[in-house]
Motif scaffolding. Structure first.
Motif, short mmCIF file in Angstrom:
data_model
loop_
_atom_site.label_atom_id
_atom_site.label_comp_id
_atom_site.label_asym_id
_atom_site.label_seq_id
_atom_site.Cartn_x
_atom_site.Cartn_y
_atom_site.Cartn_z
N PHE A 57 -42.16 -8.77 25.22
CA PHE A 57 -43.25 -8.60 26.17
C PHE A 57 -44.44 -8.02 25.43
O PHE A 57 -44.26 -7.16 24.56
CB PHE A 57 -42.84 -7.67 27.31
N GLY A 58 -45.64 -8.46 25.76
CA GLY A 58 -46.84 -7.95 25.11
C GLY A 58 -48.06 -8.62 25.71
O GLY A 58 -48.01 -9.13 26.83
N TYR A 59 -49.14 -8.64 24.95
CA TYR A 59 -50.35 -9.32 25.42
C TYR A 59 -51.22 -9.68 24.23
O TYR A 59 -51.12 -9.07 23.16
CB TYR A 59 -51.09 -8.50 26.47
N THR A 60 -52.06 -10.68 24.41
CA THR A 60 -52.81 -11.23 23.29
C THR A 60 -53.92 -10.33 22.78
O THR A 60 -54.36 -10.48 21.65
CB THR A 60 -53.40 -12.61 23.64
N TYR A 61 -54.39 -9.40 23.60
CA TYR A 61 -55.45 -8.48 23.17
C TYR A 61 -54.88 -7.20 22.55
O TYR A 61 -55.64 -6.30 22.21
CB TYR A 61 -56.37 -8.15 24.35
N CYS A 62 -53.58 -7.14 22.41
CA CYS A 62 -52.91 -6.00 21.79
C CYS A 62 -53.40 -5.89 20.34
O CYS A 62 -53.35 -6.87 19.59
CB CYS A 62 -51.40 -6.22 21.84
N PRO A 63 -53.86 -4.73 19.92
CA PRO A 63 -54.49 -4.62 18.61
C PRO A 63 -53.54 -4.63 17.41
O PRO A 63 -53.95 -5.04 16.33
CB PRO A 63 -55.24 -3.29 18.68
N ASP A 64 -52.29 -4.19 17.58
CA ASP A 64 -51.46 -4.09 16.38
C ASP A 64 -49.99 -4.44 16.59
O ASP A 64 -49.46 -5.28 15.88
CB ASP A 64 -51.59 -2.70 15.75
N ILE A 65 -49.31 -3.84 17.54
CA ILE A 65 -47.87 -4.03 17.67
C ILE A 65 -47.52 -5.48 17.99
O ILE A 65 -46.64 -6.07 17.35
CB ILE A 65 -47.27 -3.07 18.72
N CYS A 66 -48.20 -6.08 18.94
CA CYS A 66 -47.86 -7.45 19.34
C CYS A 66 -48.02 -8.47 18.21
O CYS A 66 -47.10 -9.25 17.95
CB CYS A 66 -48.63 -7.88 20.58
N PRO A 67 -49.15 -8.49 17.50
CA PRO A 67 -49.23 -9.46 16.40
C PRO A 67 -48.19 -9.20 15.31
O PRO A 67 -47.67 -10.13 14.70
CB PRO A 67 -50.65 -9.30 15.86
N THR A 68 -47.87 -7.93 15.10
CA THR A 68 -46.85 -7.60 14.10
C THR A 68 -45.49 -8.12 14.53
O THR A 68 -44.75 -8.72 13.74
CB THR A 68 -46.80 -6.07 13.86
N VAL A 69 -45.14 -7.91 15.80
CA VAL A 69 -43.86 -8.39 16.32
C VAL A 69 -43.81 -9.92 16.27
O VAL A 69 -42.80 -10.51 15.89
CB VAL A 69 -43.60 -7.88 17.75
N LEU A 70 -44.90 -10.57 16.66
CA LEU A 70 -44.92 -12.03 16.62
C LEU A 70 -44.75 -12.55 15.20
O LEU A 70 -44.05 -13.54 14.97
CB LEU A 70 -46.21 -12.56 17.25
N ASN A 71 -45.35 -11.88 14.23
CA ASN A 71 -45.15 -12.26 12.84
C ASN A 71 -43.69 -12.06 12.43
O ASN A 71 -43.10 -12.91 11.75
CB ASN A 71 -46.09 -11.47 11.93
N THR A 72 -43.10 -10.94 12.84
CA THR A 72 -41.69 -10.68 12.56
C THR A 72 -40.82 -11.80 13.12
O THR A 72 -39.90 -12.29 12.46
CB THR A 72 -41.26 -9.32 13.16
N LEU A 73 -41.10 -12.21 14.35
CA LEU A 73 -40.32 -13.28 14.98
C LEU A 73 -40.48 -14.59 14.21
O LEU A 73 -39.49 -15.30 13.98
CB LEU A 73 -40.76 -13.47 16.43
N SER A 74 -41.70 -14.91 13.79
CA SER A 74 -41.93 -16.15 13.04
C SER A 74 -41.15 -16.15 11.73
O SER A 74 -40.52 -17.15 11.37
CB SER A 74 -43.43 -16.33 12.74
N VAL A 75 -41.17 -15.04 11.02
CA VAL A 75 -40.44 -14.95 9.75
C VAL A 75 -38.93 -14.98 10.00
O VAL A 75 -38.19 -15.64 9.26
CB VAL A 75 -40.87 -13.69 8.96
N ALA A 76 -38.48 -14.31 11.04
CA ALA A 76 -37.04 -14.34 11.39
C ALA A 76 -36.58 -15.76 11.69
O ALA A 76 -35.50 -16.17 11.26
CB ALA A 76 -36.76 -13.42 12.57
N THR A 93 -46.37 -12.30 28.59
CA THR A 93 -47.53 -11.42 28.67
C THR A 93 -47.36 -10.38 29.78
O THR A 93 -46.75 -10.65 30.80
CB THR A 93 -48.84 -12.21 28.92
N VAL A 94 -47.92 -9.22 29.53
CA VAL A 94 -48.01 -8.18 30.57
C VAL A 94 -49.47 -8.05 31.03
O VAL A 94 -49.84 -7.10 31.70
CB VAL A 94 -47.47 -6.81 30.07
N GLU A 122 -47.28 -10.57 40.32
CA GLU A 122 -45.97 -10.33 40.94
C GLU A 122 -44.84 -10.92 40.10
O GLU A 122 -43.78 -10.31 39.95
CB GLU A 122 -45.93 -10.91 42.36
N GLN A 123 -45.05 -12.12 39.57
CA GLN A 123 -44.03 -12.75 38.73
C GLN A 123 -43.80 -11.97 37.44
O GLN A 123 -42.66 -11.79 37.01
CB GLN A 123 -44.43 -14.20 38.41
N ILE A 124 -44.89 -11.50 36.83
CA ILE A 124 -44.77 -10.69 35.60
C ILE A 124 -44.04 -9.40 35.92
O ILE A 124 -43.15 -8.98 35.17
CB ILE A 124 -46.17 -10.39 35.00
N ALA A 125 -44.38 -8.76 37.03
CA ALA A 125 -43.72 -7.50 37.41
C ALA A 125 -42.23 -7.73 37.64
O ALA A 125 -41.41 -6.90 37.22
CB ALA A 125 -44.38 -6.92 38.67
#
Length: 193
Positions: A57-76, A93-94, A122-125
């Motif tokens: 879970f995350g969001y596209t405007y997240c400054p650091d953790i989300c892009p880092t996690v997405l990169n980790t997932l891509s490499v994994a 997305t949240v 509501e669906q995200i929640a």
């Protein structure tokens, strides 16, 4: 004696949740959702049946953790090699206010093989509740009403082929460690004698 009792209570509180409490919370994770994918199609968790699911879970405007996690997932996923065909990776997305399907698709073009999911608030929640994810929109800084951030849980969830919880890994997990964990769930289980 009251001081001793107060000190003991403080130490217990600082120790955090017990391993048993954490395991109980993990058992309560349910991988159910009804959302919209980045191509604008309504999707449910059941549509990904037959594949191990990696969910964040995350969001596209997240400054650091989300892009880092997405990169980790891509490499994994690269580490999984041919086994990646047995896995689906989902970014939920949240921040449905800004993360439309089209915006998710554009953003995730940098992270091939990761599917972006959004939906109504509501669906995200509901999805977040099922995964035991916490998120909260923060007050706007400055005059731009769209310049807000969203605090959120950042674990990596691994779900089995029918959507049952298998594991929760920290967002700072190394890609090779994540790939090893996923491979352990892809390996056929030997029948016990």
């Amino acid at each position: 004696m009251p001081r001793l009792l107060a000190c003991l209570l403080i130490l217990i509180a600082l120790a955090g949740p017990s391993r048993a409490a954490t395991e109980d919370a993990d058992r309560a994770v349910v991988g159910r959702f009804l959302l919209t994918d980045m191509n604008g199609r309504a999707v449910t968790d059941e549509m990904y049946g037959g594949k191990i699911r990696i969910v964040v879970f995350g969001y596209t405007y997240c400054p650091d953790i989300c892009p880092t996690v997405l990169n980790t997932l891509s490499v994994a996923l690269e580490h999984l090699g041919a086994d990646r065909a047995k896995v689906v990776t989902l970014f939920v997305t949240v921040d449905p206010e800004r993360d439309s399907p089209a915006h998710l698709k554009e953003y995730l073009a940098s992270f091939p093989e990761i599917i972006g999911l959004t939906g109504s608030a509501e669906q995200i929640a509901a999805a977040a509740r099922n995964f035991k994810v916490r998120y909260e929109k923060q007050p706007v800084e400055g005059n731009d009403p769209m310049a807000y951030s969203v605090d959120h849980s950042s674990s990596i969830y691994i779900m089995d082929r029918v959507g049952n919880f298998l594991a929760r890994m920290p967002h700072a997990s190394k890609p090779d460690r994540l790939a090893e964990r996923v491979k352990s769930y892809l390996a056929p289980r030997k029948a016990e004698d």
